[in-house]
Write an enzyme that holds these catalytic residues in place. Sequence first.
Site, mmCIF file in Angstrom:
data_model
loop_
_atom_site.group_PDB
_atom_site.id
_atom_site.type_symbol
_atom_site.label_atom_id
_atom_site.label_comp_id
_atom_site.label_asym_id
_atom_site.label_seq_id
_atom_site.Cartn_x
_atom_site.Cartn_y
_atom_site.Cartn_z
ATOM 1 N N GLY A 141 -8.772 2.382 3.892
ATOM 2 C CA GLY A 141 -9.892 2.400 2.967
ATOM 3 C C GLY A 141 -10.886 1.294 3.225
ATOM 4 C CG ASP A 147 -1.870 1.134 1.292
ATOM 5 O OD1 ASP A 147 -2.032 1.830 0.268
ATOM 6 O OD2 ASP A 147 -2.462 1.351 2.368
ATOM 7 N N GLY A 203 -0.341 4.103 -0.228
ATOM 8 C CA GLY A 203 -1.184 5.165 0.312
ATOM 9 C C GLY A 203 -1.179 5.226 1.827
ATOM 10 C CE1 TYR A 219 -2.233 9.957 2.455
ATOM 11 C CE2 TYR A 219 -2.112 12.361 2.611
ATOM 12 C CZ TYR A 219 -2.643 11.157 3.024
ATOM 13 O OH TYR A 219 -3.594 11.142 4.010
ATOM 14 C CB THR A 269 -9.107 4.863 9.783
ATOM 15 O OG1 THR A 269 -9.577 4.904 11.133
ATOM 16 C CG2 THR A 269 -10.291 4.671 8.848
ATOM 17 C CG ASP A 280 -3.602 4.413 -2.173
ATOM 18 O OD1 ASP A 280 -2.940 3.391 -1.923
ATOM 19 O OD2 ASP A 280 -4.561 4.789 -1.472
ATOM 20 C CB THR A 318 -7.007 3.398 -3.613
ATOM 21 O OG1 THR A 318 -6.909 3.935 -2.285
ATOM 22 C CG2 THR A 318 -8.334 3.824 -4.212
ATOM 23 C CB THR A 319 -10.065 -0.953 -5.837
ATOM 24 O OG1 THR A 319 -9.789 -1.773 -4.700
ATOM 25 C CG2 THR A 319 -10.426 -1.836 -7.017
#
Length: 471
Positions: free
Chosen positions: A150, A107, A109, A272, A148, A300, A303-304
């Site tokens: 996604g 990841d 992100g 980021y 936290t 990222d 993230t999909t």
Amino acid sequence: MTLLALVISFIALLSTISEVVGAPQGETSSAGQSIPLRRRTQPSRNASEWAEYAKNLRDGTIAKYSSQRNQKRGTGENLMVNQGLDASFYGTLAVGTPPYPFDVILDTGSSDMWIASSTCQSVCAGTGNFDSAKSSTFENMNKGFSVTYGKGAAAGTVGQDVVQMAGFTISKQTFAVVTTTSANFLQNPITGIFGLAWQSLAASGAIPFWQALASNGQWSQPLMAFQLTRFLNDSQAGELEPGGSFTMGYANESLYTGTIDYRDLPNGQASYWLQQITSMTVQGKSISLPGGSASYAAIDTGTTLVAGPAASIAAIYAQIPGSQPGTGSWEGFYSYPCNTAVAVEISFGGPNWAVSPGDFAFTSIGSDECYGAFYAIPTSGGTPSWIIGDTFLKNVYSVFRYNPPSVGFAALSEIALAMNGKVGGIPSATLGANSAQYTLEPNAAPLSRISSAVALVISAFFATLVSFVQA
């Protein structure tokens, strides 16, 4: 063995030094290996289930990017697995003494590394969760952890242990041992997250694995790179398929063509992996974008899809005849006729990079109604306006460079493109170390590959000498 033969053997051993310290060739090098990425196909869903899945993706992205702001030289490659029909990509690392392999989402992100604990509740769905009591090198830091993402939240405690990936080892890597997660956060066989953004985002405050290696000169080149496969809408795909390649310390030249177009992080912001979107076209028509930080995008891999400001997302779909804003669980998404091939191109100040129409089509509801992979999220100060996920990244070779801090993209090679939709066996879990053997001790000076190679040759010579004398 004669003395002459012994001398000849020693000369031959010395001749290998240039290969040991040389640059990577092809897929691997004498100092590195590949981390396979894997993917898992999505289960069959009806219309309401797709709507709920889309809502979860959007809500998760909003949650992920609204919370984080508060808070020896060598190369290696990790072959990945593509999970959930391009929904996520994961690789393997190893933790502890003795080492035990874990599958983790890679990841860019986020910045924290965490592994689900063996004491985690049933919501931790990964296989073979981490049992710190079985590692002789684990140290409990007696510090709480919560973050936290996604896909949900995770909480536990912070510890230190030996961590290995792609042939690199850090003997006291700080990471979290998670004892609780949101429901349905982890999908088998995933057991955690491997954060690849900068330390400033880490909820634990720990320096990420990749950044520790890069800052201590452990990589041949100060960069890491991704090539992601595509199996979206592939009816022949199995539960898990090869996901592509993640390299540390070099860019795999067999997986891209031309040059890598690097763009520095705006104002050197190391948080980021930010890039400014300077232009975007849809169906050949330009989309009006604000200037400066209002068009910053986080690149990222975790993230999909692609998320952006409501006004810009509306402008995108305004160029697609028959598109309509979604309602209910589809809020933020747009539908459009499935017989429309949507062509999107994005520039970050250099070349225009195309998103294939197949990637733009997130899913179809019935035979005539498709939903796009670009969706709207609220914008707020301190977080990027755009989140550029795998929908875009499957179309490029992406490079994340430590120094100077920058992101680069290149066109995929024919070899890389041939991997899309190529059903096959997935990479097996490894302990994260094969041909590359570089260890980073806390506060240690960078290791020399040359001195290591010489030591290897000399050791081999004296081993042979001993056998000669004893013969």
